[in-house]
Scaffold this motif. Structure first.
Motif: not given
Length: 503
Positions: A346-357
């Protein structure tokens, strides 16, 4: 600082720091000195004040900090004094004929006396003497010499610094057995009075560099220095830069190699981390083991670190830019695989990356803070469980987990921990720029980083030297390491007094 008031209304001494006692002379009677010490160290249970009688002679007084001296040596010194014979009871005669102590220092002022005694020496007063004697009886329980935890090597010395300054200076001196190795003492901190040593090679280190280091240390006016990090932040060129401008190390061989190149090292009492200046970008990639392995192995390892530096800084940003703005750059089969994995996200790639980082950084920090017995297990299991659960829950894609994992692994390959922290910090603004402008944003971010690197200095030495200004002769030990037979001269950008390393 000057003493503002020598006494309060009740006759007691009024002072705020030991430096204010620099003009207060030692009294010539044991009674007056004892009164002064009891007043200075009121409510201090660790201060031992022992008055005794020299046999057939005057009264004497010893005072020291319990736990900071070698008790057996104190007993021997007192025994030698209490059976004193011969009738010569002057301070000079006692130092020259009686005391079984290798190091003695006569002082006239309380400031000198207190700094030495609170560093571990034993103070001695003799009735009628206008000077006190500092006896070098430092001891107490300290951590033994162990292998450095932050700079482990497969091949190389296993000795690391500990928290005792004299142990650390001895470790360096044992590697450079030359009278040209200088160790200049400083005392910094109005309350902690921390002993600091500046070490360099006379005739090799640039004299202006040594003078600049000494000037910056003398300019420090702070109440306490509890770790070398205090000094690092107070004397660096650009405080607001995310990049470290002074190297820290636990390894005596690293300090020895640095001073032989013409750099200056700073050793601080109470910490196993020494500081080395100047420090530049290319030292990020250098480890002490590079000089113990064959040059081919060292060169390949440095090239691997350079690739990992690129991955650690830009891998998440490139993934965000390509998957969001430039999918045509991805091979078709891989693009279909990524699209399938992101279909339910449900999230764009940048939100994915921020969550994982952010999750990865939190796990890394937790692994450092937790006890060693459970820290590694929590970090590994946390990464596996959280990553797998996030993928199954449809919060992040499997591709993003792989990218973030590779980024974390790449950041661990950098030998300098403080440099790896800078890369971890810069990763986030690059990700945001990539999410807004795509590859153009990454290019803008990299240009800004390179521009900043080219502007900053470390003690006047350009941070990216010898790349800018270019010095072709110094490229033998940057990304590539030439054989030792070819590295006959010291780095020119350090402007050493003697450039010849080997004839």
């Amino acid at each position: 600082m000057r003493i503002r008031s020598t006494a309060k209304g009740d006759g007691r001494l009024d002072y705020n720091a030991i430096s204010q006692l620099e003009h207060l002379r030692i009294e010539n009677t044991v009674k007056a000195n004892r009164k002064m010490l009891e007043e200075l160290f009121e409510d201090s249970s660790d201060i031992v004040i022992r008055e005794f009688q020299i046999e057939h002679g005057p009264k004497a007084l010893m005072f020291f900090v319990d736990g900071m001296v070698t008790s057996s040596m104190v007993d021997e010194a007192m025994q030698a004094l209490m059976v004193f014979e011969g009738g010569a009871f002057t301070i000079d005669a006692i130092c020259e004929q009686t005391l079984p102590v290798g190091q003695t220092l006569q002082v006239q002022f309380y400031s000198e006396l207190l700094v030495n005694v609170l560093s571990g020496d034993c103070g001695l007063f003799v009735e009628g003497g206008k000077t006190a004697v500092c006896l070098g009886l430092r001891g107490g329980e300290r951590r033994s010499i162990t292998e450095p935890e932050t700079e482990t090597v497969v091949r190389g010395p296993r000795e690391g610094f500990n928290e005792r300054l004299r142990t650390n200076t001895a470790l360096v001196r044992s590697r450079i057995k030359s009278p040209r190795l200088k160790m200049k003492p400083f005392v910094i901190g109005t309350e902690t009075n921390t002993n600091v040593v500046v070490t360099y090679m006379a005739g090799i280190a640039n004299r202006k560099l040594v003078e600049e280091v000494e000037r910056r240390l003398n300019a420090i006016d702070i109440d306490g220095i509890l770790e070398s990090g205090y000094i690092e932040e107070l004397i660096q060129d650009q405080v607001m830069s995310p990049f470290p401008q002074i190297q820290n190390t636990e390894r005596p061989d690293t300090v020895a190699a640095a001073v032989l190149e013409g750099r200056v090292a700073i050793l601080v009492d109470g910490t196993p981390f020494a500081l080395i200046a100047p420090f530049g970008f290319w030292q990020w990639l250098h480890a002490s083991e590079d000089y113990y392995e064959r040059f081919i192995v060292a060169t390949l390892t440095r090239m691997l670190r350079m690739v990992c530096l690129f991955i650690a800084l830009m891998a998440p940003a490139i993934y965000i830019a390509v998957s969001t703005f430039h999918p045509e750059m991805i091979p078709t089969n891989l693009l279909l695989s990524i699209a399938a994995s992101r279909e339910a996200i449900p999230f764009p790639a940048v939100v994915e990356a921020l969550i994982m980082e952010l999750s990865f950084e939190a796990l890394r920090e937790a692994g450092v803070r937790l006890p060693k017995t459970v820290g590694q297990a929590v970090s590994i299991l946390g990464a596996l469980v959280v990553g797998q659960a996030a993928v199954q829950a449809g919060i992040v894609s499997a591709a993003m987990v792989i990218v973030v994992s590779m980024t974390g692994i790449a950041s661990f390959t950098l030998p300098r921990y403080n440099a790896a922290i800078a890369i971890r910090l810069l990763r986030f603004p690059l990700m945001l720029l990539a999410s807004i402008f795509g590859l153009l944003g990454i290019i803008l971010g990299v240009v800004a980083i390179v521009s900043h690197l080219s502007k900053i200095t470390s003690f006047g030495v350009p941070y990216v030297a010898p790349a800018s200004p270019i010095s072709a002769s110094d490229w033998k030990d940057v990304i590539f390491r030439a054989p030792w037979s070819k590295m006959k001269r010291r780095p020119a950008y350090l402007y050493p007094q003697d450039r010849t390393r080997q004839k």
